[in-house]
Design a protein around this motif. Structure first.
Motif: not given
Length: 455
Positions: A296-299, A306-309, A334-342, A344-347
């Motif tokens: 999908g488009y998780p980015e 990330a907010q849904n801890t 989604y299963l990795t440590e983070s997605i980096c976009k622009d 910014r790192f999202f856990p």
């Protein structure tokens, strides 16, 4: 034996407007009361989502490289039993497929497998008499491909239409209509293709406008009356299997890319599939013994994910407890440590010890044949499944000696090592596998979930 009207909408190239024409025809015929069964040539996920919304019936992929002819015909027959019409959208240009040297995977190849006529969409911008030459070239390139007629798209004016009709009089190819340039009815797109339906606010009005556009400029009665009847062999009713295990699968605005046959084969193997939303749900579904995280488009939903801890932690714990988890492309990210976009790192879930970074251009594109390099939840070492890969993100900082789960071969016969495992029962990669290329993979996954449930 039942029969239906069936045809393929093909294009001279990508971007000629075949998706808009396809959606317009589906919506217009459905509005007239036809039970329209949609299909998509090739591996794309987004076009079928739009088909489903426009026609009111789930669209299915028919891919001539990932699937053999018998499987393609079985899928077509399965979902047209109660249909009045079948519309198949092509992929790229009519003759484009796995290779430039032969037809496998192309729209032309599919038309022969299903014995369906082709309606060719031609972008007529800036063309007059040359349009007839282009049409004759497509018709003559492979005489065994049955081109039933032409639709000119993006016609600039009534004078332009008249010129095109005069040019087509030099051929014997039926001209089925001329669609004027209409920017307001085009479907929005982004880097991976069309925008998914979940991200379009005025979706239904767009489909209605496309139907009006088609109704006004094409003679649908003439088109349908002149199409041959396609016989549909009857099928025996299948006895549904009593579910052996419950598998949760991510289904929301961030994760929606699933081949429908993958879901059917999982159910046929004994799975009860339970949808959940990684964006909105705080807990996993109850009593599940496995997870399937599609693409999908998780980015685009990275902040909300990330907010849904709470759910991210629940998935990490689920994997650590040894429950089977299968993830592909967006689900893998989604299963990795983070997605980096622009910058910014999202856990994310942190199951795989590396991060994904969005890039400005695609990082991989094409068909893939996967051979398992080790025993996994999809089967033993040596199991072969076919799939497709297309993504704009890349993995950063993978451990040099980390083992890979897949030995992958691309269309140029180049090999690579891809895919990763974690916690013994978690498997992830960028490749979207089509389980109908090897249904045993679906059965193996269900079996792995059922075994874990019984412990």
């Amino acid at each position: 034996m039942n029969s239906i009207k069936g045809f393929i909408i093909a294009g001279t190239r990508s971007g000629c407007g075949k998706t808009s024409v396809t959606l317009g025809l589906m919506a217009a015929l459905a509005r007239r009361g036809y039970r329209v069964q949609p299909f998509k040539t090739g591996p794309d996920f987004i076009d079928p989502e739009h088909h489903t919304r426009a026609a009111g019936r789930i669209s299915h992929n028919l891919d001539g490289w990932m699937l053999d002819g018998n499987t393609i015909r079985d899928i077509f027959s399965r979902y047209t039993q109660d249909a009045d019409a079948a519309i198949v959208e092509g992929v790229m240009g009519l003759y484009d497929g796995f290779s430039a040297l032969e037809e496998t995977g192309s729209t032309a190849h599919l038309s022969k497998e299903l014995n369906l006529p082709v309606i060719l969409v031609v972008d007529a911008r800036s063309m007059a008499r040359s349009a007839a030459a282009l049409v004759l070239g497509f018709c003559g390139f492979d005489p065994d491909t049955a081109i039933a007629g032409i639709i000119f798209n993006r016609v600039g004016s009534k004078n332009h239409e008249q010129t095109l009709r005069e040019a087509m009089s030099l051929t014997e190819v039926p001209l089925l209509g001329c669609l004027p340039q209409r920017d307001d009815v085009s479907t929005p797109s982004r880097h991976l293709g069309l925008v998914t339906p979940e991200h379009i606010l005025d979706l239904e009005s767009r489909y209605a406008s496309l139907a009006d556009w088609v109704e006004e400029h094409l003679d649908l009665d003439l088109i349908m009356d002149n199409l041959p009847d396609i016989p549909i062999p009857p099928r025996f009713d299948e006895v549904p299997m009593i579910p052996r295990t419950r598998i949760g699968y991510a289904k929301d605005i961030a994760f929606s890319f699933y081949y429908e046959e993958n879901l059917r084969l999982l159910r046929e193997s004994g799975a009860e599939l339970v949808p959940f939303s990684p964006v909105e749900d705080k807990e996993l579904p109850e009593d599940i013994s496995g997870l399937y995280l599609g693409g999908g488009y998780p980015e685009l939903s990275a902040f909300d994910l990330a907010q849904n801890t709470k759910l991210r932690r629940a998935i990490a714990e689920f994997s650590a407890d040894g429950f089977p988890v299968y993830a592909e492309c967006g689900g893998f990210m989604y299963l990795t440590e983070s997605i980096c976009k622009d910058d910014r790192f999202f856990p994310m879930c942190g199951i795989f010890p590396f991060r994904c970074t969005m890039k400005s251009r695609f990082q991989a594109l094409g068909y893939r044949e996967v051979r398992l390099s080790q025993d996994t939840i999809l089967g033993p070492t040596g199991t072969i499944v076919r799939g497709h890969e297309f993504h704009y993100s890349a993995i950063d900082e993978v451990e040099e000696n980390r083992p890979h789960a897949f030995a992958v071969t691309d269309k140029n016969n180049r090999t690579s090592a891809e895919g990763f495992t974690a916690n013994e029962n978690t498997l992830g990669s960028y490749i979207h596998l089509h389980f109908a290329s090897n249904p045993q993979a679906a059965a193996n996954f269900v079996e792995a979930c059922a075994e874990r449930e019984s412990r």
